[in-house]
Design an enzyme around this catalytic site. Structure first.
Site, PDB file in Angstrom:
ATOM      1  CE  LYS A  90       3.115   8.430   3.913  1.00 20.51           C
ATOM      2  NZ  LYS A  90       1.504   8.075   3.081  1.00 20.51           N
TER       3      LYS A  90
ATOM      4  CB  SER B 217       0.018   5.601   1.992  1.00 16.61           C
ATOM      5  OG  SER B 217       0.021   7.082   1.575  1.00 16.61           O
TER       6      SER B 217
ATOM      7  CB  SER C 153      -2.380   8.454   2.424  1.00 11.59           C
ATOM      8  OG  SER C 153      -2.639   7.328   1.715  1.00 11.59           O
TER       9      SER C 153
HETATM   10  N1  GLN Z   1      -5.098   4.854  -1.910  1.00 13.24           N
HETATM   11  C1  GLN Z   1      -4.959   6.146  -2.417  1.00 13.24           C
HETATM   12  C2  GLN Z   1      -4.204   6.101  -3.231  1.00 13.24           C
HETATM   13  O1  GLN Z   1      -3.677   4.698  -3.597  1.00 13.24           O
HETATM   14  C3  GLN Z   1      -4.663   7.046  -2.147  1.00 13.24           C
HETATM   15  C4  GLN Z   1      -3.438   6.740  -1.309  1.00 13.24           C
HETATM   16  C5  GLN Z   1      -2.830   8.341  -0.896  1.00 13.24           C
HETATM   17  O2  GLN Z   1      -3.737   9.138   0.170  1.00 13.24           O
HETATM   18  N2  GLN Z   1      -1.433   9.140  -0.186  1.00 13.24           N
HETATM   19  O3  GLN Z   1      -3.680   6.549  -4.528  1.00 13.24           O
END
Ligand code: GLN
Length: 483
Positions: free
Chosen positions: A75, A150, A174
């Site tokens: 990532k 994400s 995410s």
């Molecule tokens: N969707 C959540 C956010 O926007 C979690 C994102 C994540 O786990 N990085 O913060």
């Protein structure tokens, strides 16, 4: 070659059926062929082929492990020495990291080949990969749907067999949510199990890196290399790392599963609920006992998270100011103009929204009303989990309320987007480990089952997931056109 498990590939490499260079070339060709799903931000062919050559030399000398020569990708939130590390943002579009994240170092030491860096929501803020500066990623199962976020690039690349496995990070879901939407297996470890050093910070008390792969077995092999104490991360926990692979075979007869009634409320799509129920029934057939549990504070997870995460991000992202590294605006008039325009032009809309929310919640006069209250709720949520995990071994439920939604469908409505993490966020607030494993399909789109365990119960989670995967083949399905 491209759709084999880590163990199968390791056996092939050892038997000289193919070399790591050949395997890497095959994966690079697929990445090019399926470029249109936009899962990679950076592909570094020369770098990958050099690492593959080194792996082949190690294998020839008899110095190898299961991951030696395995092509994977990171990532783009993990710093990679000499390779662009963008975090999905224009702010870091020109950033070449001067060091490796610990996770990258560890996986490199295990002999993995880095194919490139994977697309993601900007600074990991999002649930659909649509906030990325590099554009949305397409879900291989349905090209007009999001892959989740994400870690959307990671999930899509593994599902499409462009990388054998990938790293992800999970601040509020995410790893699990994109794993669920792309039909792969993902594990968010206990906070502190995997080093955060060199992982660009979003919300430091919630962020945790973990493995994303086809199966629990592959995740176990990856986690083995990723986990462990790191004196460069002050929140890393100094506990021995168990043998995750050895734990996979344990019998799960008598396993106690708790199912929170709050997980099956109004917001859950009927077709998802049906699949989750079926998966839990399958566990009963494997000898598990199921019990309904009550977690009254779960409903507070989203509002608490959307104070705490933005508060921490507003502090973490203050370092991007156009002075030290990253984007700098053209022709600044003075220092204030430099800060203001560099940040204004370098960050996208969702990141700015979070910085504003976080700064507001932390400001004098509002701190007690928002931030402090959210921290108290965080404690209540942890206590719900603690109480329930005394009665049961694991908690099961859905990962996401629906299957992957359409690209563009939720971008106009941030609240609706935030609600897609309703079943994952509480776990980060409590710091617990949890997995998403493929459990079926609704109208051709994958559905993941979530398994949540007690602190440092990764071995148990992987074991439980593996036992299910021995009797099901959801995790072996490939999206049409990507077989
Ligand atoms: N969707 C959540 C956010 O926007 C979690 C994102 C994540 O786990 N990085 O913060």
């Amino acid at each position: 070659m491209h759709n084999k498990s880590i163990k199968e590939l390791a056996a092939g490499l050892r038997a000289k059926e193919f070399s790591s260079v050949e395997l890497t070339q095959a994966m690079l060709a697929r990445i090019l062929q399926f470029q249109s799903i936009n899962s990679f931000i950076t592909v570094n062919e020369d770098f990958a082929l050099q690492q593959a050559k080194n792996a082949d030399a190690r294998i020839a000398q008899g110095d190898f492990g299961l991951l030696t020569g395995i092509p994977m990708a990171h990532k783009d939130i993990f710093c990679t020495l000499g390779v662009k590390t963008s975090c999905g943002s224009r702010m870091l579009d020109n950033f070449i990291a001067p060091y490796n994240a610990t996770v990258v170092d560890k996986l490199t030491a295990a002999g993995t080949v880095m194919l490139g860096k994977l697309n993601m929501d900007e600074f990991a803020m999002g649930s659909s990969n649509e906030t990325s500066f590099y554009g949305p990623v397409k879900n291989p199962w349905s090209l007009d749907a999001v892959p989740g976020g994400s870690s959307g690039g990671s999930a899509a690349a593994v599902a499409a067999h462009l990388a054998v496995c990938a790293t992800g990070t999970d601040t509020g879901g995410s790893i699990r949510q994109p794993a669920s939407h792309c039909g792969i297996t993902g594990l968010k470890p206990t906070y502190g199990r995997v080093s955060r050093y060199g992982m660009i910070a979003y919300a430091s008390s919630l962020d945790q890196g973990g493995p994303m792969a086809r199966s629990a077995e592959d995740c176990a092999i990856m986690l083995q290399a990723m986990a462990g104490f790191d004196d460069k991360d002050s929140t890393s926990v100094d506990l021995p790392v168990p043998d995750y692979q050895a734990g996979l075979a344990k019998d799960i007869n008598g396993l106690k599963i708790g199912v929170p009634k709050q997980f099956f409320g109004d917001g859950l799509a009927h077709e998802v609920a049906k699949i989750i129920q079926q998966a839990i029934n399958d566990y009963q057939k494997l000898g598990a006992v199921v019990k309904e549990v009550d977690m009254p504070n779960l409903k507070l997870a989203i509002p608490a998270y959307y104070i705490i995460a933005p508060a921490e991000c507003s502090a973490n992202l203050s370092r991007f100011d156009g002075v030290r590294f990253g984007y700098r605006c053209a022709d600044p008039q003075d220092l204030t103009d430099l800060f203001t325009r560099s940040r204004g032009e370098g960050f996208g809309k969702e990141v700015k929204r979070r910085i504003l929310m976080g700064t507001y919640a932390l400001s004098a006069g509002y701190y007690d009303a928002y931030y402090l209250k959210a921290q108290k709720i965080r404690r209540l949520i942890s206590e719900d989990f603690k109480r329930v995990l005394k009665e049961v071994d694991v908690i099961m439920g859905p990962v996401a309320p629906t299957t992957a939604f359409g690209i563009g469908e939720k971008m106009g409505n941030p609240i609706e987007m935030y609600l897609s993490d309703i079943y994952t966020i509480a776990i980060n607030l409590a710091g617990l480990p949890a997995m998403s494993i493929p459990a079926g399909f609704a109208a051709g789109k994958p559905v993941g089952l979530q398994i949540i365990g007690d602190y440092f119960a990764e071995e148990k989670l992987l074991n439980i997931a593996h036992q299910y995967q021995l009797t099901t083949d959801w995790h072996r399905q490939s999206p049409k056109g990507f077989e």
